[in-house]
Design an enzyme around this catalytic site. Structure first.
Site, PDB file in Angstrom:
ATOM      1  N   THR A 119       0.824  -1.212   0.000  1.00  0.00           N
ATOM      2  CA  THR A 119       0.000   0.000   0.000  1.00  0.00           C
ATOM      3  C   THR A 119       0.861   1.265   0.000  1.00  0.00           C
ATOM      4  OG1 THR A 119      -1.397   1.289   1.504  1.00  0.00           O
ATOM      5  CG2 THR A 119      -0.132  -0.429   2.501  1.00  0.00           C
ATOM      6  N   ASP A 120       0.273   2.362  -0.460  1.00  0.00           N
ATOM      7  CA  ASP A 120       0.995   3.639  -0.399  1.00  0.00           C
ATOM      8  C   ASP A 120       1.092   4.148   1.048  1.00  0.00           C
ATOM      9  OD1 ASP A 120      -1.690   4.307  -0.072  1.00  0.00           O
ATOM     10  OD2 ASP A 120      -1.729   5.817  -1.665  1.00  0.00           O
ATOM     11  N   GLU A 121       0.302   3.534   1.948  1.00  0.00           N
ATOM     12  CA  GLU A 121       0.306   4.004   3.339  1.00  0.00           C
ATOM     13  C   GLU A 121       1.648   3.783   4.029  1.00  0.00           C
ATOM     14  OE1 GLU A 121      -3.153   3.311   5.691  1.00  0.00           O
ATOM     15  OE2 GLU A 121      -4.415   2.986   3.942  1.00  0.00           O
ATOM     16  N   TYR A 146      -1.494  -0.637  11.184  1.00  0.00           N
ATOM     17  CA  TYR A 146      -1.682  -1.332   9.901  1.00  0.00           C
ATOM     18  C   TYR A 146      -0.530  -1.036   8.952  1.00  0.00           C
ATOM     19  CZ  TYR A 146      -3.209  -1.762   5.032  1.00  0.00           C
ATOM     20  OH  TYR A 146      -3.247  -2.034   3.679  1.00  0.00           O
ATOM     21  N   LYS A 150       2.495  -3.405   7.169  1.00  0.00           N
ATOM     22  CA  LYS A 150       2.705  -3.509   5.719  1.00  0.00           C
ATOM     23  C   LYS A 150       4.127  -3.078   5.355  1.00  0.00           C
ATOM     24  CE  LYS A 150       0.091  -4.606   3.041  1.00  0.00           C
ATOM     25  NZ  LYS A 150      -0.213  -5.980   2.554  1.00  0.00           N
TER      26      LYS A 150
END
Ligand SMILES: NC(=O)c1ccc[n+]([C@@H]2O[C@H](COP(=O)([O-])OP(=O)(O)OC[C@H]3O[C@@H](n4cnc5c(N)ncnc54)[C@H](O)[C@@H]3O)[C@@H](O)[C@H]2O)c1
Length: 318
Positions: A119-121, A146, A150
């Site tokens: 993810t870009d997060e 979260y 990741k």
């Protein structure tokens, strides 16, 4: 080709499998899913074409019979909801970190090709109203449990590539929308609450910006990376779809002809990231990928999907 998909009963994994099996060809698909609350067998359009196993990736050994003759693992399996990770991150560590470590060990032992869906997060938060975007060279700066899990998984993948030379790639994608997404997430929650005439909670001011991409475009990118991506590389996937949360919710209400008075501003999520934005020039240049779904069109189709399939989502609305 034999592909082991993990988390294929969830939102993106099921869209990926549905695309794979409908595109014909001689791809054998095995799906390994723990079947958490986020999984739904109804997400698979042709379940008979897929070998499904209810298993936890963090407990795989690599000796399971379905690994025989397997070429590739594509890992979608993860705990995926930020709010849940803020309440309790134990399962996030187990599935998103320990699980990925297990898959990497299996990849190494069986000499498989591995693709990590990320993810870009992992890159943290960009300032609102700035022109900056994430690139493959942005520093990792996860800001909630979260995204920290990741990011940890991505770092493990990079370390295994560097240390053992496994054939691994990573894609970091922006926010997906489309069919089969669990109603805990913004777009399906808004549609279903609007259908039910119940309040639509918006965190804080709703000015947080996400970079929306249709799940079909994300799945096309994954397919290209598996087929032509270079081991060791990371690809950022995004459709230049920056929109604030409040803008997205208002758009949905407008399409559905529902009043803005359904919107209810609630206390902001702790540590809420302000803005994500993806610079996807690398995958466009190196693999020729392009997003094809226009946001307005994709959103209307998505709304239609939830209207038609409303019944199966009803009990999941929180
Ligand atoms: N949804 C997005 O906008 C988005 C954007 C970028 C990246 N991602 C990433 O894409 C992947 C898929 O996201 P999603 O939105 O489809 O999630 P989802 O929550 O809809 O689906 C996750 C699936 O993984 C399964 N799963 C969870 N833990 C497992 C385990 N230990 N073993 C086997 N299966 C397990 C669940 O049962 C579920 O079917 C995730 O890795 C997520 O981080 C999501």
């Amino acid at each position: 080709m034999k592909i082991i998909v993990t988390g294929g009963m969830g939102f993106i994994g099921s869209n990926f499998i549905n695309k794979l099996v409908s595109s014909g060809g001689s791809v054998e698909v095995v799906n390994v899913d723990k079947m958490t609350y986020a999984a739904d067998p109804a997400n698979l359009q042709k379940p008979e074409t897929v070998e499904n196993y209810k298993l936890d990736i963090s407990r795989l050994t690599g000796r399971e019979h379905f690994f025989e003759n397997a070429d590739t693992i594509v890992n979608f399996a993860a705990e995926s909801h930020v709010d849940r990770s803020i309440k309790n991150s134990k399962d996030f560590i187990q599935s998103n970190v320990v699980g990925v470590h297990r898959l990497l060990e299996i990849t190494r032992k069986l000499d498989l090709r591995y693709h990590q869906i990320s993810t870009d997060e992992v890159y943290g938060s960009l300032p609102l109203n700035s022109g900056t975007k994430f690139t493959e060279n942005s520093a990792y700066s996860p800001r909630n449990p979260y995204s920290a899990t990741k990011a940890s998984a991505d770092l493990l993948v990079k370390a295994y590539y560097n240390t053992y030379g496994i054939k691994a790639t990573i894609s970091n994608c922006s926010n997906n929308y489309g069919p089969n997404q669990h109603p805990e997430k913004l777009i399906p929650k808004t549609i279903l609450n609007a259908l039910n005439g119940t309040k639509i909670p918006i965190y804080g001011s709703g000015r947080q910006v996400r970079d929306w991409i249709h799940v079909a475009d994300h799945c096309n990118a994954i397919r290209m990376i598996i087929e032509r991506g270079k081991p060791g590389e990371t690809y950022l996937v995004g459709a230049d779809g920056e929109r604030s949360n409040i803008e997205v919710v208002r758009k949905i209400l407008e399409i559905m002809n529902k009043p803005d008075s359904l919107i209810e501003f609630v206390q902001d999520r702790p540590g809420h990231d302000q803005r994500y934005a993806i610079d996807s020039r690398k995958i466009r240049r190196d693999l020729g990928w392009r997003p094809e779904v226009d946001f307005d069109h994709g959103l209307r189709e998505t709304i239609q999907h939830y209207i038609v399939s409303r019944k199966r989502y009803e009990e999941k609305v929180l």
